[in-house]
Design a protein around this motif. Structure first.
Motif, PDB file in Angstrom:
ATOM      1  N   VAL A   1      92.607  22.021  66.440  1.00 22.05           N
ATOM      2  CA  VAL A   1      93.555  23.088  66.105  1.00 22.05           C
ATOM      3  C   VAL A   1      94.440  22.566  64.974  1.00 22.05           C
ATOM      4  O   VAL A   1      95.123  21.555  65.131  1.00 22.05           O
ATOM      5  N   THR A   2      94.424  23.265  63.816  1.00 21.85           N
ATOM      6  CA  THR A   2      95.251  22.868  62.686  1.00 21.85           C
ATOM      7  C   THR A   2      96.489  23.753  62.661  1.00 21.85           C
ATOM      8  O   THR A   2      96.385  24.981  62.672  1.00 21.85           O
ATOM      9  N   LEU A   3      97.640  23.130  62.616  1.00 16.89           N
ATOM     10  CA  LEU A   3      98.903  23.874  62.580  1.00 16.89           C
ATOM     11  C   LEU A   3      99.270  24.219  61.135  1.00 16.89           C
ATOM     12  O   LEU A   3      98.688  23.703  60.182  1.00 16.89           O
ATOM     13  N   LYS A   4     100.257  25.100  60.973  1.00 13.58           N
ATOM     14  CA  LYS A   4     100.694  25.515  59.635  1.00 13.58           C
ATOM     15  C   LYS A   4     101.223  24.346  58.810  1.00 13.58           C
ATOM     16  O   LYS A   4     101.077  24.331  57.592  1.00 13.58           O
ATOM     17  N   ASP A   5     101.837  23.389  59.477  1.00 16.03           N
ATOM     18  CA  ASP A   5     102.400  22.243  58.750  1.00 16.03           C
ATOM     19  C   ASP A   5     101.360  21.158  58.461  1.00 16.03           C
ATOM     20  O   ASP A   5     101.689  20.106  57.922  1.00 16.03           O
ATOM     21  N   GLY A   6     100.083  21.388  58.814  1.00 15.03           N
ATOM     22  CA  GLY A   6      99.022  20.447  58.501  1.00 15.03           C
ATOM     23  C   GLY A   6      98.663  19.492  59.622  1.00 15.03           C
ATOM     24  O   GLY A   6      97.677  18.760  59.528  1.00 15.03           O
ATOM     25  N   ARG A   7      99.447  19.476  60.689  1.00 14.87           N
ATOM     26  CA  ARG A   7      99.116  18.599  61.813  1.00 14.87           C
ATOM     27  C   ARG A   7      97.859  19.102  62.513  1.00 14.87           C
ATOM     28  O   ARG A   7      97.626  20.305  62.582  1.00 14.87           O
ATOM     29  N   ILE A   8      97.093  18.166  63.014  1.00 10.64           N
ATOM     30  CA  ILE A   8      95.866  18.511  63.735  1.00 10.64           C
ATOM     31  C   ILE A   8      96.037  18.100  65.184  1.00 10.64           C
ATOM     32  O   ILE A   8      96.361  16.955  65.482  1.00 10.64           O
ATOM     33  N   LEU A   9      95.819  19.050  66.089  1.00 10.71           N
ATOM     34  CA  LEU A   9      95.917  18.796  67.523  1.00 10.71           C
ATOM     35  C   LEU A   9      94.548  18.985  68.151  1.00 10.71           C
ATOM     36  O   LEU A   9      93.748  19.796  67.684  1.00 10.71           O
ATOM     37  N   LYS A  10      94.293  18.225  69.214  1.00 14.18           N
ATOM     38  CA  LYS A  10      93.013  18.340  69.916  1.00 14.18           C
ATOM     39  C   LYS A  10      93.264  18.463  71.414  1.00 14.18           C
ATOM     40  O   LYS A  10      93.338  17.459  72.105  1.00 14.18           O
ATOM     41  N   PRO A  11      93.388  19.683  71.919  1.00 13.71           N
ATOM     42  CA  PRO A  11      93.498  19.816  73.379  1.00 13.71           C
ATOM     43  C   PRO A  11      92.161  19.417  74.011  1.00 13.71           C
ATOM     44  O   PRO A  11      91.137  19.371  73.344  1.00 13.71           O
ATOM     45  N   ASP A  12      92.187  19.132  75.288  1.00 11.01           N
ATOM     46  CA  ASP A  12      90.966  18.673  75.952  1.00 11.01           C
ATOM     47  C   ASP A  12      89.946  19.798  76.143  1.00 11.01           C
ATOM     48  O   ASP A  12      88.744  19.558  76.039  1.00 11.01           O
ATOM     49  N   VAL A  13      90.413  21.014  76.417  1.00 16.25           N
ATOM     50  CA  VAL A  13      89.503  22.131  76.682  1.00 16.25           C
ATOM     51  C   VAL A  13      90.104  23.413  76.112  1.00 16.25           C
ATOM     52  O   VAL A  13      91.316  23.621  76.170  1.00 16.25           O
ATOM     53  N   ARG A  14      89.230  24.284  75.572  1.00 14.27           N
ATOM     54  CA  ARG A  14      89.639  25.650  75.224  1.00 14.27           C
ATOM     55  C   ARG A  14      88.668  26.596  75.914  1.00 14.27           C
ATOM     56  O   ARG A  14      87.450  26.437  75.818  1.00 14.27           O
ATOM     57  N   THR A  15      89.229  27.579  76.602  1.00 16.99           N
ATOM     58  CA  THR A  15      88.411  28.542  77.331  1.00 16.99           C
ATOM     59  C   THR A  15      88.025  29.685  76.390  1.00 16.99           C
ATOM     60  O   THR A  15      88.659  29.877  75.354  1.00 16.99           O
ATOM     61  N   PRO A  16      87.021  30.468  76.767  1.00 15.37           N
ATOM     62  CA  PRO A  16      86.699  31.650  75.949  1.00 15.37           C
ATOM     63  C   PRO A  16      87.830  32.688  76.058  1.00 15.37           C
ATOM     64  O   PRO A  16      88.608  32.685  77.010  1.00 15.37           O
ATOM     65  N   SER A  17      87.910  33.565  75.071  1.00 14.85           N
ATOM     66  CA  SER A  17      88.949  34.610  75.088  1.00 14.85           C
ATOM     67  C   SER A  17      88.676  35.592  76.210  1.00 14.85           C
ATOM     68  O   SER A  17      87.547  36.051  76.402  1.00 14.85           O
ATOM     69  N   ARG A  18      89.738  35.923  76.930  1.00 19.28           N
ATOM     70  CA  ARG A  18      89.648  36.886  78.031  1.00 19.28           C
ATOM     71  C   ARG A  18      90.906  37.728  78.042  1.00 19.28           C
ATOM     72  O   ARG A  18      91.952  37.309  77.557  1.00 19.28           O
ATOM     73  N   VAL A  19      90.781  38.908  78.661  1.00 15.38           N
ATOM     74  CA  VAL A  19      91.964  39.745  78.836  1.00 15.38           C
ATOM     75  C   VAL A  19      92.683  39.228  80.077  1.00 15.38           C
ATOM     76  O   VAL A  19      92.168  39.296  81.176  1.00 15.38           O
ATOM     77  N   ARG A  20      93.843  38.667  79.859  1.00 17.73           N
ATOM     78  CA  ARG A  20      94.596  38.093  80.968  1.00 17.73           C
ATOM     79  C   ARG A  20      95.535  39.139  81.584  1.00 17.73           C
ATOM     80  O   ARG A  20      95.727  39.162  82.778  1.00 17.73           O
ATOM     81  N   THR A  21      96.135  39.932  80.731  1.00 15.12           N
ATOM     82  CA  THR A  21      97.050  40.962  81.196  1.00 15.12           C
ATOM     83  C   THR A  21      96.525  42.311  80.709  1.00 15.12           C
ATOM     84  O   THR A  21      96.208  42.453  79.526  1.00 15.12           O
ATOM     85  N   PRO A  22      96.422  43.313  81.602  1.00 20.35           N
ATOM     86  CA  PRO A  22      95.907  44.628  81.152  1.00 20.35           C
ATOM     87  C   PRO A  22      96.766  45.187  80.017  1.00 20.35           C
ATOM     88  O   PRO A  22      97.981  45.120  80.032  1.00 20.35           O
ATOM     89  N   GLY A  23      96.081  45.697  78.995  1.00 18.48           N
ATOM     90  CA  GLY A  23      96.773  46.290  77.862  1.00 18.48           C
ATOM     91  C   GLY A  23      97.065  45.312  76.746  1.00 18.48           C
ATOM     92  O   GLY A  23      97.612  45.696  75.715  1.00 18.48           O
ATOM     93  N   LYS A  24      96.690  44.058  76.886  1.00 22.01           N
ATOM     94  CA  LYS A  24      96.927  43.060  75.831  1.00 22.01           C
ATOM     95  C   LYS A  24      95.601  42.613  75.227  1.00 22.01           C
ATOM     96  O   LYS A  24      94.537  42.881  75.764  1.00 22.01           O
TER      97      LYS A  24
END
Length: 178
Positions: free
Chosen positions: A110-133
Motif C-alpha cells: 500500500v503506497t501512501l500519498k506521502d510516498g511511504r510504503i506499508l505492507k499489512p499482513d493480509v487484505r481481504t476481498p472487497s465486500r459490502v460490510r454495511t447495507p447501503g455503502k
C-alpha cells in the motif's frame, strides 16, 4: 641437682619402652580409621588422574576425527532471537493459509500519498460490510498474543489509519511456533 640411681633410670626406660609398645599396638588397631578419613582425598585424586589421562589422550583423538556438528544455527542477525523466529514462522503459516483463499492477498503493498510504503499482513476481498455503502476490503495485521504483541498491534492499527482501509489485528499463540 638430683641424680637418680641407675635402678630408677632403668625403671624409667622400661616404662618408656612399654608405653611405646602400647602406643604402637593401639595405632595398629585403629589403622582402619584412616580409610574414611582419606577416602575423599583418594576420590579427588582419582578424578584428577582420570582428567589428566583424558587430557593426554584428547589431542590424539582430536587429530584422528574432526568435530562434526549435526545442526548449527545460522548466523544470528541483530534482534534475531527465538521470538522473532517464531514470528517469522507464524507469518509464513498465515501466508500459506491466505494464499489458499480466493481473492485474499498476503502482504499487499500500500503506497501512501506521502510516498511511504506499508505492507499489512493480509487484505481481504472487497465486500459490502454495511447495507447501503460501497464494498470495501479490510486489512489484518498478525501479532503474538502477548502484552507486547497487543501493544504493537495497537500501534500498527494507528499506522494503517492513513490507508483509509479498516485494519484489525489478529493474534496468534507463539508457543506452537517456537
Amino acid at each position: 641437682m638430683y641424680r637418680g640411681s641407675d635402678a630408677d633410670i632403668a625403671e624409667l626406660r622400661r616404662q618408656q619402652a612399654e608405653f611405646k609398645k602400647t602406643e604402637r599396638a593401639i595405632s595398629r588397631e585403629n589403622t582402619w580409621m584412616a580409610v574414611p578419613a582419606l577416602a575423599p582425598v583418594a576420590a579427588v585424586m582419582g578424578l584428577e588422574g582420570a582428567a589428566y589421562i583424558a587430557g593426554r589422550l584428547a589431542p590424539a583423538v582430536a587429530q584422528r576425527a574432526p568435530l562434526v556438528l549435526e545442526r548449527a544455527d545460522p548466523y544470528l542477525r541483530v534482534g534475531d532471537n527465538w521470538a522473532t523466529r517464531a514470528g517469522r514462522r507464524a507469518h509464513a503459516a498465515l501466508r500459506e493459509r491466505v494464499a489458499q483463499k480466493p481473492g485474499w492477498e498476503p502482504e499487499p503493498t500500500v503506497t501512501l500519498k506521502d510516498g511511504r510504503i506499508l505492507k499489512p499482513d493480509v487484505r481481504t476481498p472487497s465486500r459490502v460490510r454495511t447495507p447501503g455503502k460501497e464494498p470495501e476490503p479490510f486489512q489484518m495485521e498478525l501479532k503474538p498474543n502477548t502484552p507486547s504483541g497487543r501493544t504493537a498491534a495497537a500501534r500498527a492499527v494507528r499506522k494503517y489509519e492513513a490507508t483509509k482501509v479498516k485494519t484489525r489485528p489478529i493474534f496468534y499463540d507463539p508457543k506452537p511456533f517456537i
